[in-house]
Design an enzyme around this catalytic site. Structure first.
Site, PDB file in Angstrom:
ATOM      1  N   HIS A 118       0.831  -1.210   0.000  1.00  0.00           N
ATOM      2  CA  HIS A 118       0.000   0.000   0.000  1.00  0.00           C
ATOM      3  C   HIS A 118       0.866   1.262   0.000  1.00  0.00           C
ATOM      4  O   HIS A 118       0.709   2.137  -0.857  1.00  0.00           O
ATOM      5  CB  HIS A 118      -0.908  -0.036   1.240  1.00  0.00           C
ATOM      6  CG  HIS A 118      -1.809   1.153   1.368  1.00  0.00           C
ATOM      7  ND1 HIS A 118      -3.130   1.139   0.969  1.00  0.00           N
ATOM      8  CD2 HIS A 118      -1.581   2.397   1.838  1.00  0.00           C
ATOM      9  CE1 HIS A 118      -3.669   2.317   1.194  1.00  0.00           C
ATOM     10  NE2 HIS A 118      -2.744   3.111   1.720  1.00  0.00           N
ATOM     11  N   GLU A 119       1.788   1.336   0.954  1.00  0.00           N
ATOM     12  CA  GLU A 119       2.615   2.545   1.050  1.00  0.00           C
ATOM     13  C   GLU A 119       3.526   2.692  -0.164  1.00  0.00           C
ATOM     14  O   GLU A 119       3.840   3.813  -0.581  1.00  0.00           O
ATOM     15  CB  GLU A 119       3.429   2.546   2.347  1.00  0.00           C
ATOM     16  CG  GLU A 119       2.584   2.509   3.636  1.00  0.00           C
ATOM     17  CD  GLU A 119       1.506   3.579   3.700  1.00  0.00           C
ATOM     18  OE1 GLU A 119       1.650   4.632   3.048  1.00  0.00           O
ATOM     19  OE2 GLU A 119       0.495   3.342   4.394  1.00  0.00           O
ATOM     20  N   HIS A 137       1.758   4.618  -2.782  1.00  0.00           N
ATOM     21  CA  HIS A 137       1.902   6.065  -2.571  1.00  0.00           C
ATOM     22  C   HIS A 137       3.295   6.555  -2.971  1.00  0.00           C
ATOM     23  O   HIS A 137       3.450   7.555  -3.661  1.00  0.00           O
ATOM     24  CB  HIS A 137       1.704   6.399  -1.081  1.00  0.00           C
ATOM     25  CG  HIS A 137       0.283   6.325  -0.603  1.00  0.00           C
ATOM     26  ND1 HIS A 137      -0.703   7.127  -1.121  1.00  0.00           N
ATOM     27  CD2 HIS A 137      -0.295   5.562   0.357  1.00  0.00           C
ATOM     28  CE1 HIS A 137      -1.859   6.853  -0.488  1.00  0.00           C
ATOM     29  NE2 HIS A 137      -1.636   5.905   0.406  1.00  0.00           N
ATOM     30  N   GLU A 141      -4.543   7.728  -3.106  1.00  0.00           N
ATOM     31  CA  GLU A 141      -5.085   6.487  -2.551  1.00  0.00           C
ATOM     32  C   GLU A 141      -5.430   5.501  -3.664  1.00  0.00           C
ATOM     33  O   GLU A 141      -5.373   4.287  -3.458  1.00  0.00           O
ATOM     34  CB  GLU A 141      -6.322   6.811  -1.695  1.00  0.00           C
ATOM     35  CG  GLU A 141      -6.742   5.706  -0.774  1.00  0.00           C
ATOM     36  CD  GLU A 141      -5.744   5.429   0.353  1.00  0.00           C
ATOM     37  OE1 GLU A 141      -4.785   6.213   0.556  1.00  0.00           O
ATOM     38  OE2 GLU A 141      -5.923   4.396   1.033  1.00  0.00           O
TER      39      GLU A 141
END
Lengths: 490, 490
Positions: free
Chosen positions: B255-256, B259, B285
């Site tokens: 997830h990170e 980003h 996101e």
């Protein structure tokens, strides 16, 4: 708000920003990704631009003109520091200040690369850029006076190169004589073996605690060059480990803890004010060298450390307590300042002091620096420098623009000699304390006599207040001659 | 300099300072000594004061008035962003801006303490302070308009709560129906066992590489709350490890990395300019959720990950590839948003969206927040929250003043649904690539269609440009119903 209140409110924000800029330096040396170097240069320059604008804000000049001179020592000192910062900032153009921040940030990374490659020539053009900018800055600051003095004043306010010349002139002959005597005496072999780096790091943390470092307001990380960074509630140190030489890690840690505990023990009422930090680099170095040498390499403390190292690294790994003490204080030819023994250390510094004065005066050009270094080193130490990483590239200082900084190391040693003399007189149980790894009484003495006051007084006055006399080089020389005379006779 | 050039030069320094302030936040969450919290609050406030002064500088207003409107898209976008920042900054008083920075910095540490102690009441007064300041800020920004919209505009420029209401209203019934269907179906048991945390961390670094993260311009550290921080050449992520649940570490890392790679892949020509970052939080996101879910939890990628985990944790440690896929996509009752499955995740967000609108509107008082949270959670999820750390204290957002941020999570999911649909159409070998841990084609597509442009366009326009159509919630819902319908039938 009165002008004084306005100045203090303004200074408080400036101090907080300076703290942020300092932490950015910590970040760069410990955790920054390699590819971020150029962007970091922009960030450093931006912070420098902001700090410069605040320090040279015409509004500050107006408040300084309007302020009623206070009659209370703390307020007097705050105004003194604010005025100093204003005077310096208004003399240096903002673009020059930002350019210095940008170039030195980039140069720092390039220095590390050049050092790893033993390639001074590759680094020389950037260093020449740094020297040119520093000469420009010095000219702006000196306004007709001595260029080098103008830079020195940044680290040791109120002290001039001529004062240091006199002091160093008195140091040199007795140090050289002692060095020659020691190199002629039987010296112990260094430690052999492989010393687990994780154990070294654990012992370093233990030593930090033993010397009063507060981990709640600090942390230890690894870096190429050990340093201490920050003030007030966030004072961080770094160390490095070498499996062949545990003393590099352990004694550099004690050294940095001397710096860091000084900052941690400044009166919290001074936090985020212009006097809420160490008085000068010389006084700072007195704290680190006192911890590292007079205390850390004392017979008494070596006994304790020997026990701890034997317990961690295994029976027999570090010799007997007596050979351990001799090894820790071994005097031998070496190229690296930070690894030099107490006898020769200042000779390394004196050499840099002369070379950097030549650079700033324009008598020595950067492309000729490596040759000049090697020639001078051979003259002073009778050995030929084999490669740049053991010579001219060993220290980070010049790459980051720290000209005028080196002599404060020897000044700090002189101050440490003065402090140690009085400390021994005042604390009867000093050796007994050190023999069981207890520095509480020492810390209490230092805090009450010196550390607590931060930059309330200038450097020399800070030492004078702590020892109740004018500082001079005699106590250091007496201490060294006594200690090493005895070691030579072992 | 033309007004445009002057604006860009000014913005460049501002961006560098914003980058410094952001890194200070990283430092606080990863390495800051505990005792430094109060001082850090002062530092954050000082940085905020500087940024606010630069953004609201009357000189910027003059340049903006004088600038000749450019006809070139990049310059148009730069001016748009500079004007936005100027308009917002001139509306918020400097003292309020600094107070927010100071209070949220301190509140962040207090939130962590309260969360560890499951004690909302202890934290409520500080949170009330944050809410009061945010309402004050919103009132200043809204100038008569809707308070919440004024805050939302900080994270999702051009989007209003009413737009989201419509979108979320369309999401809710189909998500609830799908959730009820899944909770009625047979679900696999979660993994059991102890998963070495060092191996988890190593796998996390490998996953980061697999998804295109450039370690030369970033790093991974541990933190309580995983996050991504920074832009340009220094984009850092954090993760956390739980020996009982390796997926927490691995999927939060993916997830990170979504980003972080977005920031790393913005056109370097935009670095340190107002458009040199992600377009909006919703678009951001979409990148993290696309990586985490549509790609990371796909059948194809799960096959690859199963192989890697079995190799690292031992044969049989993570079941068969088929049960592994089912476990990774297991739908089950749970309290924690960040651990929620794809079906229920948006229901967690929708609940926060409603609660924070009530807080900002003044319809809900902070002391009543925990009860309101628990009642709403029971209504939406039919289970009672056992303690604050699994309820109202689970997220850091409100403590640091991020009101208007939560809905961008669901907006991001909707955008991820849109992107995934087109990605599948455009990259024929998508599943084959994922099955061997290869995301090169995906990254190339994302960079060319979306990431490269940074904030050249507003959020919704950025997605529209990437997919060549108006974004809506249908692709996300279709994808979820197809994927989980199939899983329910397994």
């Amino acid at each position: 708000m009165t002008p004084l209140e306005a100045l203090m409110a303004h200074a408080r924000v400036t101090e907080a920003l300076a703290s942020v800029a300092g932490r950015l330096g910590w970040d760069q040396e410990t955790v920054m990704p390699r590819g971020a170097a150029a962007q970091r240069g922009e960030e450093m320059a931006a912070m420098q631009r902001v700090l410069h604008a605040r320090n040279s804000d015409p509004q500050v000049g107006e408040w300084l003109s309007a302020v009623v001179e206070p009659d209370e020592p703390v307020a007097i000192a705050q105004i003194r520091e604010i005025r100093r910062a204003f005077d310096r900032a208004t003399r240096v153009p903002a673009d020059l200040s930002a350019a210095l921040a940008r170039v030195t940030s980039v140069a720092q990374g390039e220095w590390a690369v050049a050092r790893a490659a033993d390639d001074f020539a590759a680094f020389a053009p950037r260093l020449a850029e740094v020297v040119a900018l520093k000469r420009e800055e010095a000219a702006a600051l000196a306004s007709g006076g001595d260029l080098y003095d103008a830079l020195l004043d940044d680290y040791e306010p109120g002290t001039r190169a001529a004062d240091l010349d006199a002091m160093f002139g008195a140091l040199r002959p007795r140090l050289v004589a002692l060095r020659d005597k020691m190199l002629g005496a039987l010296q112990p072999a260094p430690l052999t073996g492989v010393f687990d780096e994780a154990i070294q790091a654990r012992l370093a943390a233990e030593l930090a605690r033993v010397f009063g470092y507060d981990f709640n307001r600090g942390r230890i990380d690894k870096a190429v060059h050990p340093f201490s960074s920050g003030s007030g509630a966030d004072v961080r140190i770094t160390t490095r480990t070498d499996p062949a030489n545990p003393f590099n890690c352990l004694y550099s840690t004690i050294h940095e803890v001397g710096h860091a505990t000084y900052e941690q023990q400044v009166d919290p009422a001074f936090a985020l004010t212009p006097i809420g930090r160490g008085a000068s680099m010389g006084v700072h170095e007195s704290q680190s060298r006192l911890f590292e040498n007079q205390l850390g390499r004392s017979h008494a403390f070596c006994g304790w450390l020997h026990g701890r190292m034997e317990a961690e690294f295994g029976t027999g790994s570090v010799g007997t307590p007596e050979t351990f003490y001799a090894v820790v204080n071994r005097v031998h030819p070496g190229f690296i300042r930070t690894e030099a023994d107490e006898v020769q250390y200042n000779l390394h510094v004196l050499m840099r002091f002369d070379l950097e004065r030549d650079l700033i005066a324009g008598r020595l050009a950067v492309p000729d620096l490596e040759d000049a270094w090697n020639a001078r080193f051979f003259r002073d130490f009778s050995v030929a420098v084999p490669r740049a990483s053991q010579g001219v590239l060993q220290d980070v200082h010049w790459s980051v623009g720290l000209f005028g900084y080196f002599p404060t190391y020897s000044l700090g040693n002189v101050y440490a000699g003065c402090l140690y003399k009085v400390l021994r007189e005042d604390i009867e149980a000093l050796d007994a304390d050190l023999a069981r790894g207890d520095t509480a009484a020492i810390t209490a003495w230092l805090t009450a006599r010196l550390r607590n006051f931060g930059a309330l007084r200038l450097g020399r006055e800070t030492i004078r207040h702590a020892i109740g006399a004018e500082p001079d080089e005699a106590p250091l020389l007496d201490y060294l001659e006594a200690k090493f005379g005895e070691l030579a006779g072992l």
